[in-house]
Design an enzyme around this catalytic site. Structure first.
Site, PDB file in Angstrom:
ATOM      1  CG  HIS A  55      34.243  19.612  90.241  1.00 21.17           C
ATOM      2  ND1 HIS A  55      33.225  18.859  90.786  1.00 21.17           N
ATOM      3  CD2 HIS A  55      35.234  18.734  89.939  1.00 21.17           C
ATOM      4  CE1 HIS A  55      33.575  17.583  90.798  1.00 21.17           C
ATOM      5  NE2 HIS A  55      34.798  17.477  90.302  1.00 21.17           N
ATOM      6  CG  ASP A  82      38.536  17.283  90.475  1.00 24.18           C
ATOM      7  OD1 ASP A  82      37.595  16.504  90.693  1.00 24.18           O
ATOM      8  OD2 ASP A  82      38.560  18.088  89.530  1.00 24.18           O
ATOM      9  CG  MET A 142      43.032  13.554  92.569  1.00 24.42           C
ATOM     10  SD  MET A 142      43.826  13.440  90.959  1.00 24.42           S
ATOM     11  CE  MET A 142      42.614  14.271  89.944  1.00 24.42           C
ATOM     12  CG  MET A 158      38.591  11.422  92.862  1.00 19.70           C
ATOM     13  SD  MET A 158      39.217  12.211  91.361  1.00 19.70           S
ATOM     14  CE  MET A 158      39.061  13.917  91.830  1.00 19.70           C
ATOM     15  CG  MET A 197      33.992   9.427  88.598  1.00 16.73           C
ATOM     16  SD  MET A 197      34.299  11.209  88.645  1.00 16.73           S
ATOM     17  CE  MET A 197      35.585  11.388  87.396  1.00 16.73           C
ATOM     18  N   GLY A 210      41.212  10.610  88.246  1.00 14.88           N
ATOM     19  CA  GLY A 210      42.642  10.740  88.503  1.00 14.88           C
ATOM     20  C   GLY A 210      43.344  11.759  87.623  1.00 14.88           C
ATOM     21  CG  PHE A 211      45.298  11.232  85.174  1.00 16.96           C
ATOM     22  CD1 PHE A 211      46.558  11.720  85.520  1.00 16.96           C
ATOM     23  CD2 PHE A 211      44.973   9.923  85.490  1.00 16.96           C
ATOM     24  CE1 PHE A 211      47.478  10.905  86.159  1.00 16.96           C
ATOM     25  CE2 PHE A 211      45.890   9.089  86.135  1.00 16.96           C
ATOM     26  CZ  PHE A 211      47.145   9.581  86.471  1.00 16.96           C
ATOM     27  N   GLY A 212      42.829  14.988  84.404  1.00 17.04           N
ATOM     28  CA  GLY A 212      42.027  15.786  83.501  1.00 17.04           C
ATOM     29  C   GLY A 212      42.346  15.405  82.067  1.00 17.04           C
ATOM     30  N   GLY A 213      41.545  15.874  81.139  1.00 18.02           N
ATOM     31  CA  GLY A 213      41.855  15.731  79.717  1.00 18.02           C
ATOM     32  C   GLY A 213      41.734  14.335  79.136  1.00 18.02           C
ATOM     33  CG  ASP A 219      34.269  15.069  87.211  1.00 12.44           C
ATOM     34  OD1 ASP A 219      34.920  15.671  86.341  1.00 12.44           O
ATOM     35  OD2 ASP A 219      34.671  14.928  88.384  1.00 12.44           O
ATOM     36  N   GLY A 220      34.181  14.453  83.568  1.00 15.18           N
ATOM     37  CA  GLY A 220      35.241  13.835  82.775  1.00 15.18           C
ATOM     38  C   GLY A 220      34.936  13.865  81.290  1.00 15.18           C
ATOM     39  N   GLY A 221      35.794  14.545  80.535  1.00 12.86           N
ATOM     40  CA  GLY A 221      35.615  14.571  79.077  1.00 12.86           C
ATOM     41  C   GLY A 221      34.385  15.324  78.621  1.00 12.86           C
ATOM     42  N   GLY A 245      36.659  20.622  82.924  1.00  8.42           N
ATOM     43  CA  GLY A 245      38.008  21.100  83.201  1.00  8.42           C
ATOM     44  C   GLY A 245      38.660  21.626  81.950  1.00  8.42           C
ATOM     45  CB  SER A 246      40.518  19.898  79.213  1.00  7.18           C
ATOM     46  OG  SER A 246      40.950  18.926  80.093  1.00  7.18           O
TER      47      SER A 246
HETATM   48  C1  DX5 Z   1      39.095  13.715  87.081  1.00  2.73           C
HETATM   49  C2  DX5 Z   1      38.406  14.840  87.835  1.00  2.73           C
HETATM   50  C3  DX5 Z   1      37.744  15.804  86.942  1.00  2.73           C
HETATM   51  C4  DX5 Z   1      38.648  16.495  85.954  1.00  2.73           C
HETATM   52  C5  DX5 Z   1      37.880  16.595  84.658  1.00  2.73           C
HETATM   53  O1  DX5 Z   1      39.497  12.747  87.956  1.00  2.73           O
HETATM   54  O2  DX5 Z   1      37.448  14.330  88.727  1.00  2.73           O
HETATM   55  O3  DX5 Z   1      36.964  16.749  87.661  1.00  2.73           O
HETATM   56  O4  DX5 Z   1      39.078  17.778  86.338  1.00  2.73           O
HETATM   57  O5  DX5 Z   1      38.721  17.060  83.682  1.00  2.73           O
HETATM   58  P1  DX5 Z   1      38.280  17.118  82.145  1.00  2.73           P
HETATM   59  O6  DX5 Z   1      37.056  17.980  82.087  1.00  2.73           O
HETATM   60  O7  DX5 Z   1      39.479  17.729  81.505  1.00  2.73           O
HETATM   61  O8  DX5 Z   1      38.024  15.712  81.701  1.00  2.73           O
HETATM   62 ZN    ZN Z   2      35.989  15.804  89.708  1.00  6.93          ZN
END
Ligand code: DX5
Ligand code: ZN
Length: 213
Positions: free
Chosen positions: A30, A32, A34, A65, A134, A139-142, A172-174, A194-195
């Protein structure tokens, strides 16, 4: 299926981390992108992704994004991407964008922000290959998983069944072992992580665990 998100990789060791993905049981990678306009952050762009694409052996799942994603269909195609995901909120003429992604020979995904209801998909659900929900604000990981997402996955599963759509549901996310299990139970097909993958002691073992949910 499981799609690790490169956003959480070690950017000083990208080749090493992509090697790990290649060896792992991950289904897709995947990516991302931005732009600092559609979302309040900038990640990486096509000059970086060209190098990633050259060494990655997994199908590429590109998540744009950005505003006006239709401007970059040929760049995403040039990466050899399997799937191009555009945001519902970024496309005034979504029907046309989906058609153009298909014309370029890629699968088309439509992405919803947490505040956009599943019902907005009624007129495109038969035309898309995937819906990316989503489960955090993009916009951010973690970030922390938004619990209401579980209901949205159930609603989307119902819409897909009612309309005979063949769309996959990606989240996607968390996503971690706990949220991932509940998302799969609610009807998700593809988990982006991601994280939880890259911060794990063994990313490969985490990928295997998430895939078994
Ligand atoms: C956030 C991204 C995600 C991000 C998820 O805007 O679209 O793909 O990498 O990160 P985690 O899994 O850490 O929430
Ligand atoms: Zn993503």
């Amino acid at each position: 299926m499981i799609a690790p998100s490169l956003l959480a990789a070690d950017f000083t060791n990208l080749a090493r981390d992509i090697d790990m993905i290649n060896r792992s049981e991950a289904d897709w990678l995947h990516l991302d992108v931005m732009d600092g306009v559609f979302v309040p952050n900038i990640s990486f762009g096509f000059p970086v992704l060209e190098h990633v694409a050259r060494i990655c052996k997994k199908p590429l799942d590109v998540h744009l994004m950005i505003v006006q994603p239709e401007k970059f269909i040929s760049e995403v195609k040039a990466l050899g991407a399997m799937m191009m995901n555009v945001h519902y909120e970024a496309c005034t003429h979504l029907n046309r964008v989906i058609f153009e992604i298909h014309k370029a020979g890629m699968k088309a995904g439509v992405t919803l922000n947490p505040s956009t209801p599943v019902s907005m998909l009624v007129d495109v659900i038969r035309d898309v290959d995937m819906v990316l929900l989503m489960t955090v604000n993009p916009g951010f990981g973690g970030q922390k998983f938004i619990e209401h997402s579980i209901d949205k996955v159930r609603q989307l599963r119902r819409l897909i069944e009612e309309t005979g759509s063949h769309a996959l549901i990606e989240v996607d996310g968390g996503v971690n072992v706990d949220t991932g299990r509940r998302l799969v139970e609610a009807g998700a097909d593809v988990l982006v992580a991601g994280s939880s993958v890259f911060k794990a002691d063994s990313p490969e073992a985490m990928i295997r665990q998430l895939k078994s949910l």
